[in-house]
Design an enzyme around this catalytic site. Structure first.
Site, short mmCIF file in Angstrom:
data_model
loop_
_atom_site.label_atom_id
_atom_site.label_comp_id
_atom_site.label_asym_id
_atom_site.label_seq_id
_atom_site.Cartn_x
_atom_site.Cartn_y
_atom_site.Cartn_z
N ASP A 380 45.83 29.99 33.81
CA ASP A 380 45.42 30.18 35.19
C ASP A 380 45.28 28.85 35.92
O ASP A 380 44.84 27.85 35.34
CB ASP A 380 44.08 30.92 35.21
CG ASP A 380 43.60 31.23 36.61
OD1 ASP A 380 44.29 32.00 37.31
OD2 ASP A 380 42.54 30.72 37.00
N GLU A 433 50.73 29.59 35.49
CA GLU A 433 50.60 30.04 36.87
C GLU A 433 50.54 28.76 37.72
O GLU A 433 49.47 28.21 37.96
CB GLU A 433 49.32 30.87 37.08
CG GLU A 433 49.26 31.46 38.48
CD GLU A 433 47.89 31.39 39.13
OE1 GLU A 433 47.71 31.98 40.20
OE2 GLU A 433 47.00 30.72 38.58
#
Length: 699
Positions: A380, A433
């Site tokens: 993330d 990401e």
């Protein structure tokens, strides 16, 4: 990246069960001790309630001597490797583990608190008395080691950190294998050994399959809101074991290859979705204990579904029990707030310059691969780690030594981490990401790349959604939004994503992003999904998007599964089921995703009619596919599509899903004559919002 502006939980965290005021050595050893004077303890603002009750002033702190507590786990080699950032199994030494000391069985504890004045273990056995079980500082390491006799599994505990400022901080174990169910914040001793794994066939196949030459259709799922049970316990959450059986069945029926789980590492606040972690080694107690989660992974593997976890090495919350100012100083985070705090999210940033911090994170990643058989980690907020000026204005950030905005510590961390993962050669993956144009995210570290297996294609996602939201009348002026993605499709190993982030914060659900009335919305979305699955790159859809969930995703409530019985929603779900199975069946849709050998435009410039046509190929060329997508409500009864070779073109798929040749003409023959720059053409009446996929041999 998910909802980061929320704090990770209650900043005034409950410290768990605490002392009643009666001093006890229960669970400790009645041995000779060394006495060390300390200053009075000041209650901190970060402890409250029961935790603060234990933080009473004290005149002395009692620590064991070296003779009484020989290191039973943490050897000199362990300390050296940890200090060098290369102890990849450090989680087997730090935290809480069963051990025998001087013939007595109990629990061994180890924690890194390099600037603490003293550290003690508090738990039920010593009535949360901060003076009952002091730990031994190990030379030149910042590690403290302790032991409590007769302590077993399933017992809660914390570390009482006695700071240089005279405070006591009650901290959960950074390496704890389990934790209390919220709102409790203590760690829990747990046995994660000897789980009866039965996924050897899956693991063997995974290791032998080239990672890029496989279909990947990922179902992104938040377990807490996927489905709910009609029961009051734990907010009606499914357990890991319950979810495994129903989720595996759903994924197999629909045709997904992997499930990606949000929020599995322990976190205090549901509304953070698991992106503000306080227990990096603890599967969240919301759905069960560690072995329940092992059961989940094992079951999914036995039923042919891979498991990917969201992983958050970018930041952590300021909750009192967490990593923030762990030993009274910035321990896990950068000390300079211009580097150590996210101004927008109110969270702390890991200090990637510290070997012990890097070791914590790398060890954590490997822990999920090794002990839980995870197939991949999706990292993330990578951009927030790479850019020193991420979310900051001029003067609010510190340039690197070359004057640039790249975080050299984070870059080195990624290269180290991803090299270790690639070196496993067992089919595991790690996915970034990364929302910017940072170069070489998936290139090898030896080529100055970051070394990720895949990168989320956020640029494609934004262009795709901006186009699909347009009234069809205006799409001809935005045609390049859909074609631009192929201009850089081979620059990285991409995953095309329509994730949870795109259906929250007033962005609307996928179906409600579409223009038009009810029927047109569903037709538009079917066209969009076919284009997505025909485009180069692996695929990810968030739960509910495959049947047209109307309301935005809400972590507090279940998906509206009753909608799958409604005609339009059911039609969309069956369309997606057919599309997913088509994707898995034909290697042309995934085998050469990262090569121009696998994709060929037929007509990328038909903007006036808003029609897209292209070819997907596999290595053999024998089962190549022609895709045609009409993005307007205008019928093209005289439509012709250019094709490269003569022969038969079999219609496999249209706007209603898989084509039944008993109900619709399935075979079309190419005719000579130039069309779309190709030497042959197929005449096919293209309906309004029409879709077509033809199979042919590209010889």
């Amino acid at each position: 990246m998910a909802r980061k502006k929320l704090t990770g939980g209650n900043a005034k965290a409950d410290g768990g069960k605490v002392s009643t005021g009666k001093k006890t050595a229960a669970g400790g050893r009645k041995t000779k001790t060394a006495v060390k004077k300390t200053t009075a303890v000041k209650k901190t603002a970060e402890t409250s309630g029961k935790a603060a009750a234990a933080a009473k002033p004290t005149e002395t702190a009692v620590q064991p001597t070296v003779e009484q507590l020989d290191p039973v786990f943490i050897t000199e080699l362990d300390r050296y490797l940890f200090g060098a950032g290369r102890h990849y199994k450090i989680y087997q030494k730090m935290g809480a583990h069963p051990a025998t000391l001087h013939g007595k069985k109990g629990m061994h504890f180890a924690v890194w608190a390099p600037h603490a004045k003293a550290v003690s273990i508090v738990c039920d056995r010593n009535q949360w008395n901060t003076e009952a079980n002091y730990m031994l500082p190990l030379e030149d390491s910042g590690i403290y080691e302790g032991f409590i006799e007769n302590m077993g599994f399933g017992e809660i505990y914390k570390f009482a950190i006695h700071t240089q400022a005279g405070e006591i901080l009650y901290k959960a174990d950074p390496y704890g294998y389990s934790a209390e169910f919220r709102p409790g914040t203590a760690s829990k001793t747990a046995d994660i050994s000897n789980f009866p794994w039965h996924d050897a066939a899956w693991m063997s196949k995974r290791a032998k399959t080239p990672v890029f030459q496989q279909p990947m259709a990922i179902y992104e799922c938040h377990l807490g809101s996927w489905r709910k049970k009609d029961r009051p316990e734990k907010n009606g959450f499914y357990t890991y074991r319950e979810a495994a059986e129903e989720l595996a069945e759903y994924c197999n029926d629909m045709g997904y290859t992997h499930v990606e789980l949000m929020g599995i590492a322990e976190h205090p606040l549901d509304a953070s979705w698991g992106y503000q972690v306080t227990g990096y080694f603890a599967p969240t107690a919301r759905y069960g204990d560690p072995k329940d989660f092992m059961y989940f992974v094992n079951y999914m593997h036995q039923h042919g579904i891979g498991v990917i976890l969201d992983w958050v090495p970018a930041h952590f919350p300021k909750d009192a029990q967490g990593l923030a100012d762990f030993d009274g100083t910035p321990t896990y985070e950068y000390a300079d707030p211009r580097m150590g705090e996210h101004p927008d999210w109110g969270t702390k940033i890991f200090d990637y310059s510290k070997n012990e911090v890097k070791n914590f994170l790398i060890g954590n990643a490997l822990y999920w691969y090794d002990d839980y058989h995870i197939d991949g980690l999706r990292v993330d907020a990578v951009a927030s780690m790479l850019y020193l000026d991420y979310g900051r204005k001029a003067g609010e950030w510190v340039p690197n030594k070359y004057g640039g905005n790249g975080n050299l510590d984070a870059i080195e961390f990624f290269k180290h981490l991803n090299s270790v993962i690639k070196g496993r050669k067992d089919g595991t993956m790690i996915i970034a990401e990364e929302s910017t144009a940072w170069p070489k995210v998936t290139d090898a570290p030896e080529n100055d790349g970051l070394g990720f297996t895949y990168k989320w294609n956020m640029g494609w996602m934004h262009d795709f959604l901006d186009y699909m939201k347009l009234d069809p009348y205006f799409r001809k002026g935005a045609h390049n939004m859909m074609t631009f993605g192929m201009s850089y499709a081979t620059s990285e190993k991409f995953i095309l994503v329509l994730s949870h982030d795109e259906v929250v914060h007033l962005k609307c659900s996928m179906i409600n992003k579409m223009p038009g009335l009810e029927g047109d919305k569903f037709k538009n979305l079917k066209c969009g999904y076919l284009f997505m699955f025909g485009h180069a790159g692996k695929k990810l859809l968030f739960m509910g998007q495959d049947f047209g969930q109307y309301h935005e995703w809400d972590e507090k409530v279940s998906l509206d599964w009753y909608l799958t019985k409604e005609p339009e929603n059911h039609s969309l779900q069956m369309f997606m089921k057919d599309l997913l199975h088509l994707y898995r069946k034909y290697p042309a849709m995934w085998e050469l995703d990262d090569s121009w050998d696998g994709f060929e435009w037929i007509n990328a410039n038909d903007s006036d009619r808003s029609i897209f046509s292209f070819i997907r190929k596999d290595k053999t060329g024998k089962n190549s596919l022609v895709f045609v997508v009409n993005m307007t409500p205008v019928e093209r009864a005289d439509y012709m599509v250019g094709v490269p070779v003569k022969g038969s073109y079999t219609l496999l798929f249209d706007e209603n899903g898989a084509v039944d040749p008993k109900k619709k003409k399935a075979v079309y023959h190419a005719k000579p004559g130039e069309c779309d720059g190709k030497p042959f053409r197929v005449e096919y009446p293209l309906p309004a919002y029409g879709c077509a996929v033809f199979r042919f041999n590209y010889s």
